[in-house]
Write a protein that holds these residues in place. Structure first.
Motif, PDB file in Angstrom:
ATOM      1  N   ILE A   5     -10.829 159.504  32.440  1.00 51.90           N
ATOM      2  CA  ILE A   5      -9.701 160.007  31.641  1.00 51.90           C
ATOM      3  C   ILE A   5      -8.424 159.985  32.477  1.00 51.90           C
ATOM      4  O   ILE A   5      -7.372 159.564  31.997  1.00 51.90           O
ATOM      5  N   THR A   6      -8.526 160.422  33.720  1.00 49.87           N
ATOM      6  CA  THR A   6      -7.370 160.403  34.622  1.00 49.87           C
ATOM      7  C   THR A   6      -6.858 158.984  34.806  1.00 49.87           C
ATOM      8  O   THR A   6      -5.650 158.735  34.741  1.00 49.87           O
ATOM      9  N   GLY A   8      -7.225 156.490  32.751  1.00 51.42           N
ATOM     10  CA  GLY A   8      -6.621 156.073  31.492  1.00 51.42           C
ATOM     11  C   GLY A   8      -5.219 156.630  31.311  1.00 51.42           C
ATOM     12  O   GLY A   8      -4.310 155.926  30.867  1.00 51.42           O
ATOM     13  N   LEU A   9      -5.019 157.899  31.667  1.00 55.09           N
ATOM     14  CA  LEU A   9      -3.694 158.505  31.560  1.00 55.09           C
ATOM     15  C   LEU A   9      -2.696 157.848  32.505  1.00 55.09           C
ATOM     16  O   LEU A   9      -1.524 157.653  32.154  1.00 55.09           O
ATOM     17  N   ILE A  10      -3.153 157.503  33.700  1.00 52.71           N
ATOM     18  CA  ILE A  10      -2.277 156.817  34.663  1.00 52.71           C
ATOM     19  C   ILE A  10      -1.884 155.447  34.135  1.00 52.71           C
ATOM     20  O   ILE A  10      -0.715 155.045  34.229  1.00 52.71           O
ATOM     21  N   VAL A  12      -1.709 154.508  30.968  1.00 53.21           N
ATOM     22  CA  VAL A  12      -0.776 154.703  29.855  1.00 53.21           C
ATOM     23  C   VAL A  12       0.615 155.065  30.385  1.00 53.21           C
ATOM     24  O   VAL A  12       1.622 154.543  29.896  1.00 53.21           O
ATOM     25  N   TYR A  13       0.682 155.938  31.391  1.00 56.28           N
ATOM     26  CA  TYR A  13       1.969 156.338  31.968  1.00 56.28           C
ATOM     27  C   TYR A  13       2.691 155.129  32.580  1.00 56.28           C
ATOM     28  O   TYR A  13       3.866 154.890  32.290  1.00 56.28           O
ATOM     29  N   PRO A  44       7.264 160.640  29.269  1.00 59.09           N
ATOM     30  CA  PRO A  44       6.349 161.467  28.468  1.00 59.09           C
ATOM     31  C   PRO A  44       6.979 162.791  28.017  1.00 59.09           C
ATOM     32  O   PRO A  44       6.864 163.175  26.841  1.00 59.09           O
TER      33      PRO A  44
END
Length: 63
Positions: A5-6, A8-10, A12-13, A44
């Motif tokens: 998840i981490t 994936g968030l990186i 996307v950012y 964001p």
């Protein structure tokens, strides 16, 4: 699972920073390097809190 998840968030950012940076010329913001850098890195928080920024962010992503 948490590291996935981490990651994936990186992704996307970084993708948002890259797309906004490359499409910045389509926005209504003043074209200065400091403005471009700040608005790209803070996307964001600004996307969540500012309607005008959301509209300009969408303009930057088009094309």
């Amino acid at each position: 699972m948490g590291s996935l998840i981490t990651f994936g968030l990186i992704v996307v950012y970084i993708g948002g920073v890259w797309k906004f940076w490359t499409g910045f010329r389509r926005t209504n913001f003043t074209p200065s390097i400091s403005n471009r850098l700040g608005l790209s890195l803070l996307w964001p928080a600004l996307f969540i809190s500012n309607k005008s920024y959301r509209q300009n962010f969408r303009k930057a992503l088009k094309g």
